[in-house]
Design an enzyme around this catalytic site. Structure first.
Site, short mmCIF file in Angstrom:
data_model
loop_
_atom_site.label_atom_id
_atom_site.label_comp_id
_atom_site.label_asym_id
_atom_site.label_seq_id
_atom_site.Cartn_x
_atom_site.Cartn_y
_atom_site.Cartn_z
N CYS A 135 11.70 -2.03 9.96
CA CYS A 135 12.94 -1.23 9.96
C CYS A 135 12.63 0.22 10.29
CB CYS A 135 13.64 -1.33 8.61
SG CYS A 135 14.22 -3.00 8.27
N GLY A 144 8.61 -0.04 14.43
CA GLY A 144 8.77 -1.44 14.00
C GLY A 144 10.03 -2.09 14.54
N ALA A 147 3.60 -0.14 9.43
CA ALA A 147 4.08 0.75 8.36
C ALA A 147 3.14 1.93 8.14
CB ALA A 147 4.21 -0.04 7.06
N TYR A 207 -3.83 12.84 7.84
CA TYR A 207 -3.12 11.67 8.35
C TYR A 207 -4.04 10.87 9.28
CZ TYR A 207 0.00 9.11 11.56
OH TYR A 207 0.59 8.16 12.33
N LYS A 255 -5.61 7.06 9.14
CA LYS A 255 -5.35 6.09 10.21
C LYS A 255 -6.66 5.54 10.76
CE LYS A 255 -1.67 5.06 11.73
NZ LYS A 255 -0.77 3.99 11.23
#
Lengths: 481, 375
Positions: free
Chosen positions: B21, B25, B87, B157, B161
């Site tokens: 959502c 995605g 996500a 961040y 990742k």
């Protein structure tokens, strides 16, 4: 008059003058022809080469001996064909068979042609065409076959256009037509030259398997010239800019030359530049396939001139009013730079792509497309000559501490840091001393800092004057009473 | 994009999109739905946004990827063949703990859930930023460039990742579940409809009439990637992994997709400010660059530094930071030869078309906002 103007220009542009002098003095051709050993007919051929082409003649004459004569004759044969096509005084029913069968003329000993109009600038070439035929028969049969094949194809293409009444009145209609026209007059030349290069084993045979590369070489030159020559062609009643493009910007072709439509004319020319720019990458790719230096120079010089011309005409309103041309100095500079290797040619392409990008404006309907095209050229060059090495970057990353710093630079850095500290200390100390002196002088003169501080503590920042101030002082001094 | 006719749709089996959502995605969900033959499920923290109509048959489950015990029952119920793990918290405005928890711990849970329920293929959404130290240029960078970690990685961040990508790649043919094949997609600067970062920020500059500034000389090339292309890259990787899983012998090195990472871009690097200007133009700007005030990188760094100090003293957020200056003066573009060769990838939405549709979407959103406010 022209000479005086040129001289005056060069005097105020010393860089240009320098480039011309350097080229004339230091340029050392890879090969040069030896007229003394040549037959009278061959000398005549080179005379016509000089006469009919200023830009190609010198690069052709520096070609390796193996290709010197074949390429010169190739040029002269096509020029002969062109001279017949161009001449509007020759009736169509005479012109068409001449164009379609021009390859057979190359077998006819002693053939000459004197029915060109008196104003046709290259009519002399056809009047003495027997010299070209004599020399043509002496070159290797393999080269003859290639030149004949291209002559047939180009002659037929020209005949088709000469027959096409619509084309002659309204010019080129679609982009497809435009590219077909450029194919006949330039793409085919690229094809023929490539076959000559490969035949002489001076180019990578893989070029024959990628015909779109040699096609791009021709298209890039021809399209760029068509953009540059818009005014001259218009005055000669010829239109090569395709309607599919100009009709997006102006309603009538003539509007391109109307000062009231200059903005539209410029956005139209931008789209033409964009259309030409798309070939740049394939041109560089093609040049990577040439092995011999003189062949490389021969192919690279016109391409480099073309990218420079493209930059010159981009967003340049002058193209609609007069002839624009890169200056002689720039041309010499470019020739010097590019007759080295692919790397220097790439540098030039990158430089001009960036200049085009710089002139590009968001107001242009093709703003993003042009920007992307320039970027694509840069990326392509980066893919041939990478400026970053992942191995080195990996080593740096592995060492963790960032770029490796040696002892000496460390010591220098430490020393520099100390210097900065001393300097800061000196500044602060000086400021402090001056402050002490000034405040001290004020105190000696009777300044009441105690009152000022008390006032500040109460939140009163604006100093009071006159009687009000006197009241504050009195209040302060006798407050406890 | 025109929907692919049913008979020519490629099979994708049972596909689960984690974060389905979210921005990326839901585009993956849409693309699978329009062009592939698949049974689609979505797991997201909240499944109220970006939902397809019930009639499309997409199943939505609320779930928290940081809790294995919440994931396992869902995985057992869905029994996916392919999992897309998209996500992640937004690049801006989340805490360090949040990045670590969702990106690293969450990915661990997803991998474990895949391994325990017999998933065949896992495609992890990494980031092209993991090879950047946020200061050094990246010029036509490809997968051979080193991942920047630890002290050199100034963006937390990206650090998380990178960590998560290495976990996902390590799970390929791992001992715990030798049948699970994994791959990572590293998209560069995603934009498109549903974008909450790039498009709003760039367009707001224009709406607030601040398009008259340019930091740096605008010679630096940058990759911006339309979200549909990123989705396309993900699905191609999944198809390739499923294909590999049917082979009895492992593929040749130069054809390998499993255990590999791929950069995905629009294959159209563009001069940094030209991208913004193209967006502003699509939003109606008619100005050229005559009014633009060019601030050189050095000047920008000075102003940025001063702003940071002044605002620190005043306790406000600065309008211009050193980070922003560095970002807009950096060259940062990639070569996607590997994705082209091994995934058969090429962009399905051009940069021009992507910009046009993204601006159209954002303007509709703004109009809706405006209507809400006026009610």
């Amino acid at each position: 008059m022209v000479a005086v103007k040129t001289l005056a220009y060069l005097l105020v542009h010393p860089n240009q003058l320098r480039a011309i002098i350097q080229w004339k003095v230091w340029h050392d051709p890879v090969h040069s022809r030896n007229p003394e050993k040549e037959s009278p007919t061959l000398r005549s051929c080179f005379k016509f080469l000089d006469m009919t082409s200023r830009s190609f003649s010198s690069v052709i004459q520096e070609l390796t001996p193996e290709l010197l004569v074949p390429v010169a004759l190739f040029y002269l044969v096509l020029r002969g064909l062109d001279t017949i096509e161009d001449d509007m005084t020759i009736a169509l029913d005479e012109k068409e068979p001449l164009l379609r069968n021009f390859d057979q003329i190359l077998d006819k000993d002693g053939w000459t042609f004197d029915r060109n109009g008196p104003n046709e600038k290259d009519r002399e070439l056809l009047v003495h065409f027997d010299d070209i035929i004599t020399e043509f028969k002496l070159i290797k049969p393999a080269y003859q076959a290639i030149i004949k094949d291209i002559t047939t194809k180009m002659g037929n293409g020209m005949a088709d256009y000469a027959n096409n009444a619509e084309h002659n009145v309204n010019g080129v209609n679609t982009i497809k037509d435009y590219e077909l026209y450029c194919h006949y007059v330039a793409g085919l030349v690229g094809d023929g030259l490539t076959r000559l290069f490969v035949e002489s084993q001076l180019a990578n045979p893989a070029l024959l398997k990628r015909p779109e590369l040699s096609e791009s070489m021709g298209q890039f030159l021809q399209k760029t010239n068509i953009i540059r020559d818009i005014r001259e062609d218009y005055d000669d009643k010829r239109r090569f800019w395709p309607k599919e493009i100009w009709s997006k910007h102006v309603t009538k072709f003539d509007d391109l030359f109307d000062p009231n439509h200059r903005t539209e004319a410029l956005t139209c020319s931008s789209e033409m530049v964009l259309n030409s720019l798309k070939h740049a990458e394939e041109c560089l790719f093609y040049l990577a396939g040439l092995k011999e230096q003189s062949v490389f120079n021969f192919a690279a010089i016109p391409q480099v001139m073309a990218i420079a011309t493209l930059e010159l005409v981009f967003q340049n309103p002058d193209i609609f009013t007069k002839n624009v041309k890169i200056t002689k100095g720039d041309a010499c500079q470019l020739m010097m730079e590019c007759s080295q290797n692919l790397r220097t040619v790439c540098d030039i392409f990158k430089r001009y792509a960036q200049r085009i990008h710089k002139k590009n404006s968001p107001k242009d309907p093709n703003f993003l497309a042009i920007s992307l095209e320039c970027a694509k050229i840069e990326q392509f060059i980066e893919s041939i000559y990478p400026s970053q090495d992942p191995k080195v970057l990996s080593l740096i990353a592995a060492s963790q501490g960032g770029p490796v710093v040696d002892e000496k630079t460390k010591a220098e850095q430490a020393a520099a840091n100390k210097d900065v500290m001393y300097l800061a200390f000196a500044v602060i100390a000086t400021l402090g001393l001056i402050s002490v002196l000034m405040i001290g002088a004020a105190w000696l003169a009777g300044a009441r800092f105690d009152i000022a501080f008390a006032e500040l503590r109460k939140g009163i920042f604006a100093p009071k004057t006159g009687e009000e101030a006197a009241a504050v002082v009195a209040q302060h001094d006798h407050g406890e009473l | 994009m025109a929907p692919t006719p049913a008979q020519s749709k490629k099979p994708l089996g049972k596909a689960l999109v984690i974060g389905g959502c979210g921005f990326l995605g839901h585009h993956i969900v849409n693309l699978i739905h329009s062009s592939y033959d698949a049974q689609i499920s979505v797991i997201d923290l909240r499944t109220t946004n970006n939902r397809r109509p019930d009639s499309d048959g997409v199943q939505y489950f609320d779930g928290d990827i940081t809790s294995l015990s919440s994931l396992i029952p869902l995985f057992e119920k869905i029994r996916p063949d392919v999992v897309f793990h998209t996500a992640s918290p937004n690049l801006m405005g989340s805490s360090k703990e949040m990045y670590k928890k969702v990106n690293v711990d969450g990915t661990k849970c997803v991998i474990e859930a895949c391994q325990k329920t017999g998933v065949k293929a896992l495609v992890y959404t990494s980031s092209a930023s993991i090879i950047s130290d946020n200061a050094t240029d990246l010029i036509n960078a490809d997968e051979r460039w080193p991942v920047i970690r630890g002290k050199m990685q100034t963006e937390y961040y990206s650090e998380t990742k990178a960590e998560a990508e290495s976990l996902a790649i390590a799970a390929n043919r791992a001992e715990a579940a030798p049948k699970l094949l994994t791959a990572a997609i590293r998209p560069a600067a995603i934009f498109g409809s549903g974008d909450v970062q790039l498009i709003p920020r760039v367009l707001d500059v224009y709406y607030q009439n601040k398009s008259g500034f340019q930091l740096g000389d605008n010679t630096n090339l940058f990759d911006f990637t339309h979200v549909d292309n990123v989705a396309h890259g993900h699905i191609l990787a999944a198809v390739a992994l499923l294909q590999t899983s049917t082979l009895t012998t492992p593929p040749l090195d130069h054809e390998k997709v499993d255990g590999e990472a791929f950069f995905i871009t629009n294959d159209a690097p563009v001069y940094f400010w030209d991208f913004s200007r193209a967006l502003w133009k699509a939003a109606g700007n008619t100005k050229g660059t005559e009014h633009v005030w060019v601030i050189s990188k050095d000047m920008g760094l000075m102003i940025g530094g001063a702003m940071e100090w002044i605002n620190w003293v005043l306790g406000k957020t600065p309008k211009l930071t050193i980070k922003q200056v560095k970002y807009s003066c950096m060259t940062r573009y990639y070569s996607i030869g590997k994705a082209k060769m091994r995934l058969g990838y090429s962009p399905i939405v051009s940069l021009e078309e992507g910009i046009r549709s993204a601006v159209q979407w954002y303007e509709t959103e703004r109009m809706k906002e405006g209507e809400k406010k006026s009610q």
